[in-house]
Design a protein around this motif. Structure first.
Motif, PDB file in Angstrom:
ATOM      1  N   VAL A  62       0.832  -1.336  -0.007  1.00  0.00           N
ATOM      2  CA  VAL A  62       0.040   0.008  -0.042  1.00  0.00           C
ATOM      3  C   VAL A  62       0.807   1.318   0.129  1.00  0.00           C
ATOM      4  O   VAL A  62       1.612   1.687   1.109  1.00  0.00           O
ATOM      5  CB  VAL A  62      -0.990   0.091   1.263  1.00  0.00           C
ATOM      6  CG1 VAL A  62      -1.659   1.284   1.060  1.00  0.00           C
ATOM      7  CG2 VAL A  62      -1.767  -1.411   1.250  1.00  0.00           C
ATOM      8  N   ALA A  63       1.085   1.771  -1.229  1.00  0.00           N
ATOM      9  CA  ALA A  63       1.977   2.988  -1.376  1.00  0.00           C
ATOM     10  C   ALA A  63       1.335   4.378  -1.088  1.00  0.00           C
ATOM     11  O   ALA A  63       0.346   4.538  -0.743  1.00  0.00           O
ATOM     12  CB  ALA A  63       2.513   2.815  -2.766  1.00  0.00           C
ATOM     13  N   LYS A 114       9.760   1.733  -4.896  1.00  0.00           N
ATOM     14  CA  LYS A 114      10.733   1.058  -5.619  1.00  0.00           C
ATOM     15  C   LYS A 114      11.788  -0.055  -4.762  1.00  0.00           C
ATOM     16  O   LYS A 114      11.825  -1.175  -5.220  1.00  0.00           O
ATOM     17  CB  LYS A 114      11.889   1.909  -6.070  1.00  0.00           C
ATOM     18  CG  LYS A 114      13.215   1.680  -6.679  1.00  0.00           C
ATOM     19  CD  LYS A 114      13.938   2.571  -7.061  1.00  0.00           C
ATOM     20  CE  LYS A 114      15.336   2.152  -7.543  1.00  0.00           C
ATOM     21  NZ  LYS A 114      15.351   0.981  -8.335  1.00  0.00           N
ATOM     22  N   GLY A 115      11.969   0.365  -3.500  1.00  0.00           N
ATOM     23  CA  GLY A 115      12.231  -0.670  -2.567  1.00  0.00           C
ATOM     24  C   GLY A 115      11.625  -1.943  -2.430  1.00  0.00           C
ATOM     25  O   GLY A 115      12.406  -3.221  -2.388  1.00  0.00           O
ATOM     26  N   PHE A 116      10.554  -1.808  -2.425  1.00  0.00           N
ATOM     27  CA  PHE A 116       9.682  -3.167  -2.342  1.00  0.00           C
ATOM     28  C   PHE A 116       9.720  -3.826  -3.490  1.00  0.00           C
ATOM     29  O   PHE A 116       9.939  -5.063  -3.401  1.00  0.00           O
ATOM     30  CB  PHE A 116       7.902  -2.491  -2.063  1.00  0.00           C
ATOM     31  CG  PHE A 116       7.037  -3.799  -2.192  1.00  0.00           C
ATOM     32  CD1 PHE A 116       6.938  -4.626  -1.180  1.00  0.00           C
ATOM     33  CD2 PHE A 116       6.093  -3.829  -3.376  1.00  0.00           C
ATOM     34  CE1 PHE A 116       6.147  -5.812  -1.298  1.00  0.00           C
ATOM     35  CE2 PHE A 116       5.192  -4.822  -3.463  1.00  0.00           C
ATOM     36  CZ  PHE A 116       5.153  -5.572  -2.435  1.00  0.00           C
ATOM     37  N   PHE A 117       9.660  -3.334  -4.617  1.00  0.00           N
ATOM     38  CA  PHE A 117       9.754  -4.065  -5.969  1.00  0.00           C
ATOM     39  C   PHE A 117      11.132  -4.843  -6.237  1.00  0.00           C
ATOM     40  O   PHE A 117      11.251  -5.869  -6.567  1.00  0.00           O
ATOM     41  CB  PHE A 117       9.158  -3.334  -7.121  1.00  0.00           C
ATOM     42  CG  PHE A 117       7.827  -2.984  -7.162  1.00  0.00           C
ATOM     43  CD1 PHE A 117       6.953  -3.975  -7.005  1.00  0.00           C
ATOM     44  CD2 PHE A 117       7.394  -1.528  -7.367  1.00  0.00           C
ATOM     45  CE1 PHE A 117       5.283  -3.993  -7.049  1.00  0.00           C
ATOM     46  CE2 PHE A 117       5.921  -1.518  -7.470  1.00  0.00           C
ATOM     47  CZ  PHE A 117       5.049  -2.611  -7.401  1.00  0.00           C
ATOM     48  N   LEU A 145      10.242 -13.227  -6.440  1.00  0.00           N
ATOM     49  CA  LEU A 145       8.951 -13.450  -6.512  1.00  0.00           C
ATOM     50  C   LEU A 145       8.272 -12.569  -7.385  1.00  0.00           C
ATOM     51  O   LEU A 145       8.647 -11.721  -7.817  1.00  0.00           O
ATOM     52  CB  LEU A 145       8.550 -13.047  -5.063  1.00  0.00           C
ATOM     53  CG  LEU A 145       9.106 -13.722  -3.873  1.00  0.00           C
ATOM     54  CD1 LEU A 145       8.643 -13.064  -2.493  1.00  0.00           C
ATOM     55  CD2 LEU A 145       8.570 -15.308  -3.848  1.00  0.00           C
ATOM     56  N   PRO A 146       6.873 -12.899  -7.712  1.00  0.00           N
ATOM     57  CA  PRO A 146       6.255 -12.234  -8.627  1.00  0.00           C
ATOM     58  C   PRO A 146       5.777 -10.778  -8.153  1.00  0.00           C
ATOM     59  O   PRO A 146       5.520 -10.530  -7.090  1.00  0.00           O
ATOM     60  CB  PRO A 146       4.794 -13.147  -8.968  1.00  0.00           C
ATOM     61  CG  PRO A 146       4.753 -14.076  -7.816  1.00  0.00           C
ATOM     62  CD  PRO A 146       6.083 -14.129  -7.247  1.00  0.00           C
ATOM     63  N   ARG A 147       5.986  -9.816  -9.244  1.00  0.00           N
ATOM     64  CA  ARG A 147       5.620  -8.409  -8.711  1.00  0.00           C
ATOM     65  C   ARG A 147       4.025  -8.087  -8.775  1.00  0.00           C
ATOM     66  O   ARG A 147       3.167  -8.544  -9.711  1.00  0.00           O
ATOM     67  CB  ARG A 147       6.079  -7.508 -10.003  1.00  0.00           C
ATOM     68  CG  ARG A 147       5.714  -5.941  -9.685  1.00  0.00           C
ATOM     69  CD  ARG A 147       6.343  -5.326 -10.907  1.00  0.00           C
ATOM     70  NE  ARG A 147       6.407  -3.935 -10.756  1.00  0.00           N
ATOM     71  CZ  ARG A 147       7.215  -3.002 -10.757  1.00  0.00           C
ATOM     72  NH1 ARG A 147       8.554  -3.447 -10.998  1.00  0.00           N
ATOM     73  NH2 ARG A 147       6.984  -1.587 -10.705  1.00  0.00           N
ATOM     74  N   THR A 148       3.498  -7.836  -7.461  1.00  0.00           N
ATOM     75  CA  THR A 148       2.038  -7.595  -7.458  1.00  0.00           C
ATOM     76  C   THR A 148       2.004  -6.086  -7.620  1.00  0.00           C
ATOM     77  O   THR A 148       2.604  -5.177  -7.159  1.00  0.00           O
ATOM     78  CB  THR A 148       1.728  -7.877  -5.944  1.00  0.00           C
ATOM     79  OG1 THR A 148       2.321  -7.102  -5.067  1.00  0.00           O
ATOM     80  CG2 THR A 148       1.919  -9.503  -5.550  1.00  0.00           C
ATOM     81  N   GLU A 149       0.851  -5.672  -7.880  1.00  0.00           N
ATOM     82  CA  GLU A 149       0.398  -4.304  -8.383  1.00  0.00           C
ATOM     83  C   GLU A 149       0.024  -3.748  -6.897  1.00  0.00           C
ATOM     84  O   GLU A 149      -0.583  -3.895  -6.194  1.00  0.00           O
ATOM     85  CB  GLU A 149      -0.826  -4.389  -9.156  1.00  0.00           C
ATOM     86  CG  GLU A 149      -1.495  -2.883  -9.543  1.00  0.00           C
ATOM     87  CD  GLU A 149      -2.538  -2.841 -10.040  1.00  0.00           C
ATOM     88  OE1 GLU A 149      -3.155  -1.783 -10.462  1.00  0.00           O
ATOM     89  OE2 GLU A 149      -3.093  -3.688 -10.635  1.00  0.00           O
ATOM     90  N   ALA A 150       0.668  -2.405  -6.875  1.00  0.00           N
ATOM     91  CA  ALA A 150       0.627  -1.663  -5.560  1.00  0.00           C
ATOM     92  C   ALA A 150      -0.520  -1.133  -5.522  1.00  0.00           C
ATOM     93  O   ALA A 150      -1.204  -0.722  -6.634  1.00  0.00           O
ATOM     94  CB  ALA A 150       1.692  -0.579  -5.709  1.00  0.00           C
TER      95      ALA A 150
END
Length: 329
Positions: free
Chosen positions: A180-181, A194-197, A205-210
């Motif tokens: 949750v950005a 950016k750090g999360f991705f 791990l797969p990139r989840t939509e923020a």
């Protein structure tokens, strides 16, 4: 001032030196003069002093329109404390909006008060763009930026903090994590996302939509209701603690448990975070240290001392009870 000098039994020049924090004054003399000043309720006229010395001993702060948020508010308090210790006053100009005209007007307001330096506590793209476009003829430092204005920034490593928070969840065994950005005109929000991705990618791990938010607990609650529709999500990294609070509320309203059903990590470590239920795992920023470094960097520039760009302040992960391994399924 002459009355203070007469009663304290010192010269007019000695009183002036006490007021201006001159290092050559003996402590006993300084305390005697300060006691008389207090007895007479004498307060130096800052405007008159500025005319005589060409020094206002004032630092301006350009503050974000959302300065009531914990991060900006804590930064301003830290700056005021550090400036006071150095013998400086602080005047704050709060931005009414992010319109270019309002930003320039706030800068002009500070310049009109003859500030000797400026600290920018508004890590938003339009503010830094405006600063780059106008002429600020005094030293200035921008807090919590990430290399946007070279040579003027002092920052907390937001990317490192976000990566550490995400790594904590991954190490616990979580594989479906949502972020949750914060609002994307805030450089800190961009850096944390950016750090999360980056950490997800590093772990394969797969990139989840923020979910793009607005820093508020109300938004965190609505985001929680939305993401709980995907029961594969086992952890959430929130870009600040207020949104994390709303997430905790939404999860409890859904009759789920934190961290039994879903783990939550925040960012900032607001004073209340330790008293959320459950107490919140979060990333702590040392605003006191940031304020001290910021003022030291600015005063060195004001005094014409060559100093390196401020060292990046490292955040710290604080592990509490809101995170645990994902539920067995």
């Amino acid at each position: 001032m002459r009355d203070v000098a007469r009663i304290a039994g010192v010269s007019h020049q000695t009183v002036s030196r006490v007021i201006n924090h001159h290092p050559s004054i003996r402590e006993s003399t300084k305390q005697r003069v300060l006691a008389v000043m207090d007895e007479l309720q004498y307060r130096p006229n800052r405007a008159a002093r500025a005319l005589v010395t060409s020094r206002s001993n004032t630092i301006g702060v350009l503050a974000a329109s959302a300065a009531s948020l914990y991060g900006p508010a804590s930064s301003i308090t830290a700056i005021e404390d550090a400036a006071r210790e150095a013998g400086y006053y602080v005047t704050v100009a709060h931005l009414g909006s992010l319109d270019h005209e309002d930003i320039v007007a706030a800068i002009d307001h500070l310049m009109a008060q003859a500030v000797e330096g400026v600290v920018v506590v508004a890590p938003q793209a339009p503010v830094l763009e405006a600063i780059s476009a106008v002429s600020i003829d005094v030293p200035y430092v921008t807090m919590q930026t990430a290399g946007v204005i070279e040579g003027h920034e002092l920052s907390v490593d937001q990317i490192a903090g976000a990566r550490e928070a995400t790594r904590h969840l991954i190490d616990l065994g979580h594989r479906r994590i949502v972020h949750v950005a914060g609002p994307q005109d805030w450089l800190e929000a961009r850096a944390r996302m950016k750090g999360f991705f980056d950490e997800l990618e590093s772990a394969g791990l797969p990139r989840t939509e923020a979910i793009l938010g607005d820093w508020t607990a109300d938004f965190g609650y609505e985001a929680g209701r939305r993401l709980l529709a995907d029961r594969n999500v086992t952890a959430v990294f929130s870009s600040n603690d207020q949104m994390a609070l709303g997430l905790l509320h939404a999860i409890r309203d859904a009759r789920l448990e934190v961290p039994g059903d879903i783990s939550v990590v925040g960012f900032d470590d607001i004073p209340e975070a330790a008293h959320f239920w459950p107490p919140l795992t979060t990333v702590r920023q040392d605003f006191g240290e940031l304020g001290r470094r910021c003022i030291a960097l600015l005063l060195a520039d004001i005094d014409g001392i060559t100093s390196p760009v401020g060292e990046v302040v490292q955040p710290q992960l604080i592990v509490r009870a809101s995170t645990a391994p994902p539920p067995a399924r």
